[in-house]
Each structure stands twice: as structure tokens, then as C-alpha cells.
Motif scaffolding. Sequence first.
Motif, PDB file in Angstrom:
ATOM      1  N   GLU A   9       0.771  -1.037   0.469  1.00 24.68           N
ATOM      2  CA  GLU A   9       0.185   0.133   0.271  1.00 24.68           C
ATOM      3  C   GLU A   9       1.107   1.582   0.036  1.00 24.68           C
ATOM      4  OE1 GLU A   9      -3.597   2.180   2.574  1.00 24.68           O
ATOM      5  OE2 GLU A   9      -2.860   0.025   2.305  1.00 24.68           O
ATOM      6  N   VAL A  21      -6.281   2.717  -1.645  1.00 24.04           N
ATOM      7  CA  VAL A  21      -6.249   1.178  -1.891  1.00 24.04           C
ATOM      8  C   VAL A  21      -6.362   0.154  -1.257  1.00 24.04           C
ATOM      9  CG1 VAL A  21      -3.725  -0.524  -2.033  1.00 24.04           C
ATOM     10  CG2 VAL A  21      -3.517   1.390  -2.452  1.00 24.04           C
ATOM     11  N   ALA A  35      -5.287  -6.965  -5.243  1.00 20.55           N
ATOM     12  CA  ALA A  35      -5.359  -4.895  -4.130  1.00 20.55           C
ATOM     13  C   ALA A  35      -6.476  -4.649  -5.492  1.00 20.55           C
ATOM     14  CB  ALA A  35      -4.031  -4.573  -4.651  1.00 20.55           C
TER      15      ALA A  35
END
Length: 84
Positions: A9, A21, A35
Motif C-alpha cells: 500500500e 488501496v 489489491a
Amino acid sequence: MAMNADEIERRIKVALPDAVVTIKDLAGDGDHYSALVMSEAFRGKSRLQQHQMVYAALKGSMGGELHALALQTVTPDSAPTTAH
């Protein structure tokens, strides 16, 4: 050494400061993640270009520190409701 979710992140947000994120550890091993990255910077870019932007942010870690990343990229107006 595996890369943790916080580092993934952090690297994405350095490259895409407006990014939201969401990272999930898929296997519980710190090596296989998914993600969801939402950023205005993706607007007007193809999905391939968007993914290239994220991979560039990870600075060559794919296949080494980071074994697998299932990546979804979206702009704020196309994000799934769970990303808001």
C-alpha cells in the motif's frame, strides 16, 4: 523475504498519492495478495496502462518479494460500492 500488505500500500500511494488501496492476503502466507486500487490517475488509461502504473510503483518486486498480486484498478466513478 515477503512483502507485507502495508508496504504494498505504501509503495502504491507514493506513486499514486490519491489512491485508495484495499489489500487482502489471499493465502495467509504474506505472499499472495489481491489489491483494489482506485485512483483518478487511471482516468483515460487502458486497463493495461493502469496495471503498468501499479507494477511500476512496486519497483520490480513482482516475482521476488511479492509472489502473486491479483490486481483490480478503477477510477473513482467506476469503483465497486465496497471500495468507497
